[in-house]
Scaffold this motif. Structure first.
Motif, PDB file in Angstrom:
ATOM      1  N   ARG A 162       0.865  -1.178   0.000  1.00 25.91           N
ATOM      2  CA  ARG A 162       0.000   0.000   0.000  1.00 25.91           C
ATOM      3  C   ARG A 162       0.902   1.228   0.000  1.00 25.91           C
ATOM      4  N   ARG A 163       0.666   2.133  -0.957  1.00 21.02           N
ATOM      5  CA  ARG A 163       1.475   3.338  -1.037  1.00 21.02           C
ATOM      6  C   ARG A 163       0.574   4.572  -0.958  1.00 21.02           C
ATOM      7  N   ARG A 164       0.919   5.502  -0.059  1.00 15.66           N
ATOM      8  CA  ARG A 164       0.255   6.799  -0.001  1.00 15.66           C
ATOM      9  C   ARG A 164       1.070   7.720  -0.892  1.00 15.66           C
ATOM     10  N   ARG A 165       0.400   8.411  -1.778  1.00 19.73           N
ATOM     11  CA  ARG A 165       1.062   9.275  -2.740  1.00 19.73           C
ATOM     12  C   ARG A 165       0.520  10.695  -2.650  1.00 19.73           C
ATOM     13  N   SER A 166       1.341  11.619  -3.107  1.00 18.66           N
ATOM     14  CA  SER A 166       0.958  13.023  -3.140  1.00 18.66           C
ATOM     15  C   SER A 166       1.278  13.559  -4.529  1.00 18.66           C
ATOM     16  N   CYS A 167       0.368  14.352  -5.056  1.00 23.56           N
ATOM     17  CA  CYS A 167       0.580  14.966  -6.364  1.00 23.56           C
ATOM     18  C   CYS A 167       1.266  16.311  -6.165  1.00 23.56           C
ATOM     19  N   ASN A 168       2.398  16.496  -6.818  1.00 22.11           N
ATOM     20  CA  ASN A 168       3.135  17.755  -6.704  1.00 22.11           C
ATOM     21  C   ASN A 168       2.456  18.885  -7.464  1.00 22.11           C
ATOM     22  N   ALA A 169       1.599  18.544  -8.431  1.00 19.42           N
ATOM     23  CA  ALA A 169       0.933  19.575  -9.228  1.00 19.42           C
ATOM     24  C   ALA A 169      -0.288  20.155  -8.513  1.00 19.42           C
ATOM     25  N   CYS A 170      -1.172  19.296  -7.992  1.00 19.38           N
ATOM     26  CA  CYS A 170      -2.414  19.804  -7.388  1.00 19.38           C
ATOM     27  C   CYS A 170      -2.472  19.618  -5.872  1.00 19.38           C
ATOM     28  N   GLY A 171      -1.516  18.859  -5.299  1.00 15.07           N
ATOM     29  CA  GLY A 171      -1.480  18.664  -3.854  1.00 15.07           C
ATOM     30  C   GLY A 171      -2.383  17.566  -3.323  1.00 15.07           C
ATOM     31  N   ALA A 172      -3.127  16.908  -4.198  1.00 15.30           N
ATOM     32  CA  ALA A 172      -4.039  15.842  -3.759  1.00 15.30           C
ATOM     33  C   ALA A 172      -3.244  14.639  -3.253  1.00 15.30           C
ATOM     34  N   ARG A 173      -3.869  13.900  -2.338  1.00 19.13           N
ATOM     35  CA  ARG A 173      -3.269  12.660  -1.831  1.00 19.13           C
ATOM     36  C   ARG A 173      -4.158  11.496  -2.248  1.00 19.13           C
ATOM     37  N   PHE A 174      -3.531  10.355  -2.547  1.00 20.53           N
ATOM     38  CA  PHE A 174      -4.278   9.166  -2.928  1.00 20.53           C
ATOM     39  C   PHE A 174      -3.485   7.928  -2.576  1.00 20.53           C
ATOM     40  N   THR A 175      -4.147   6.784  -2.583  1.00 21.99           N
ATOM     41  CA  THR A 175      -3.537   5.513  -2.213  1.00 21.99           C
ATOM     42  C   THR A 175      -3.501   4.590  -3.423  1.00 21.99           C
ATOM     43  N   THR A 176      -2.395   3.875  -3.582  1.00 22.83           N
ATOM     44  CA  THR A 176      -2.300   2.856  -4.619  1.00 22.83           C
ATOM     45  C   THR A 176      -1.881   1.545  -3.966  1.00 22.83           C
ATOM     46  N   PHE A 177      -2.164   0.448  -4.649  1.00 25.91           N
ATOM     47  CA  PHE A 177      -1.755  -0.876  -4.196  1.00 25.91           C
ATOM     48  C   PHE A 177      -0.946  -1.525  -5.302  1.00 25.91           C
ATOM     49  N   GLU A 178       0.134  -2.164  -4.922  1.00 26.60           N
ATOM     50  CA  GLU A 178       0.998  -2.863  -5.867  1.00 26.60           C
ATOM     51  C   GLU A 178       0.926  -4.346  -5.537  1.00 26.60           C
ATOM     52  N   ARG A 179       0.569  -5.171  -6.539  1.00 24.32           N
ATOM     53  CA  ARG A 179       0.437  -6.619  -6.350  1.00 24.32           C
ATOM     54  C   ARG A 179       1.274  -7.351  -7.392  1.00 24.32           C
ATOM     55  N   VAL A 180       1.698  -8.535  -7.054  1.00 22.79           N
ATOM     56  CA  VAL A 180       2.390  -9.402  -8.003  1.00 22.79           C
ATOM     57  C   VAL A 180       1.351  -9.977  -8.959  1.00 22.79           C
ATOM     58  N   GLN A 181       1.672  -9.959 -10.233  1.00 23.00           N
ATOM     59  CA  GLN A 181       0.804 -10.561 -11.234  1.00 23.00           C
ATOM     60  C   GLN A 181       1.640 -11.587 -11.989  1.00 23.00           C
ATOM     61  N   LEU A 182       1.267 -12.854 -11.855  1.00 21.03           N
ATOM     62  CA  LEU A 182       2.056 -13.921 -12.461  1.00 21.03           C
ATOM     63  C   LEU A 182       1.899 -13.966 -13.975  1.00 21.03           C
ATOM     64  N   ARG A 183       0.692 -13.704 -14.453  1.00 20.54           N
ATOM     65  CA  ARG A 183       0.439 -13.732 -15.900  1.00 20.54           C
ATOM     66  C   ARG A 183      -0.833 -12.956 -16.206  1.00 20.54           C
ATOM     67  N   GLU A 184      -0.960 -12.554 -17.455  1.00 20.87           N
ATOM     68  CA  GLU A 184      -2.179 -11.890 -17.909  1.00 20.87           C
ATOM     69  C   GLU A 184      -3.251 -12.965 -18.117  1.00 20.87           C
ATOM     70  N   LEU A 185      -4.392 -12.784 -17.501  1.00 17.50           N
ATOM     71  CA  LEU A 185      -5.480 -13.743 -17.652  1.00 17.50           C
ATOM     72  C   LEU A 185      -6.558 -13.162 -18.559  1.00 17.50           C
ATOM     73  N   THR A 186      -7.086 -14.000 -19.428  1.00 15.26           N
ATOM     74  CA  THR A 186      -8.198 -13.623 -20.293  1.00 15.26           C
ATOM     75  C   THR A 186      -9.384 -14.499 -19.921  1.00 15.26           C
ATOM     76  N   VAL A 187     -10.554 -13.874 -19.833  1.00 16.01           N
ATOM     77  CA  VAL A 187     -11.774 -14.592 -19.469  1.00 16.01           C
ATOM     78  C   VAL A 187     -12.609 -14.783 -20.721  1.00 16.01           C
ATOM     79  N   LEU A 188     -12.995 -16.027 -20.965  1.00 15.16           N
ATOM     80  CA  LEU A 188     -13.882 -16.360 -22.076  1.00 15.16           C
ATOM     81  C   LEU A 188     -15.301 -16.355 -21.527  1.00 15.16           C
ATOM     82  N   LYS A 189     -16.096 -15.371 -21.953  1.00 14.81           N
ATOM     83  CA  LYS A 189     -17.466 -15.224 -21.468  1.00 14.81           C
ATOM     84  C   LYS A 189     -18.378 -16.241 -22.155  1.00 14.81           C
TER      85      LYS A 189
END
Length: 150
Positions: free
Chosen positions: A26-53
């Motif tokens: 979990r990363r708390r971030r700040s925008c240097n341009a507008c000053g807003a704060r927001f949170t991002t999440f970084e996860r491991v992704q083993l492979r790109e998955l495609t779903v057949l509907k």
């Protein structure tokens, strides 16, 4: 990382910490341009998955869509958000580790059904009613009867 408010790419990480039992950061971030704060999440992704509907379309796997459907089934049940995140992470890891890059929406639904059956019987029936496309009370009755036999 682009700011979700002003779209500036000039953002800065203010704080990082493990989340979801170490499965993400979990990363708390700040925008240097507008000053807003927001949170991002970084996860491991083993492979790109495609779903057949069921209608034949192919779409990218959407973790948030999976989480939303599980949250709907678990609404007003004694399961907290951390448990939901662990469930979603577990299902996603299992799907990624199976090796197939394309899977059916039915296979994903089956994984969710397996987890919910063990976790909460009410959520299991709620999810099944949408997943199995119940039309009327007879469908519920038949499904609940099959639960008693297993």
């Amino acid at each position: 990382m682009r700011c979700p408010f002003c779209q500036s790419e000039d953002t800065q990480v203010k704080d990082s910490r493990p989340a979801e039992d170490g499965a993400s950061i979990r990363r708390r971030r700040s925008c240097n341009a507008c000053g807003a704060r927001f949170t991002t999440f970084e996860r491991v992704q083993l492979r790109e998955l495609t779903v057949l509907k069921s209608d034949g379309r192919r779409v990218a796997f959407d973790r948030e869509k999976l989480a939303r459907s599980i949250r709907v089934a678990l609404r007003k049940r004694p399961v907290n958000e951390d448990q939901v995140e662990r469930i979603v992470t577990g299902i996603q890891r299992r799907l990624e580790s199976e090796g197939a890059e394309e899977l059916t929406s039915k296979a994903i639904g089956q994984r969710v059904m397996e987890v919910l059956r063990e976790l909460d019987p009410v959520a299991y029936v709620r999810f099944a009613s949408v997943y199995e496309n119940f039309r009327d009370a007879k469908d519920f009755h038949a499904f609940l009867g099959s639960l008693d036999n297993s």
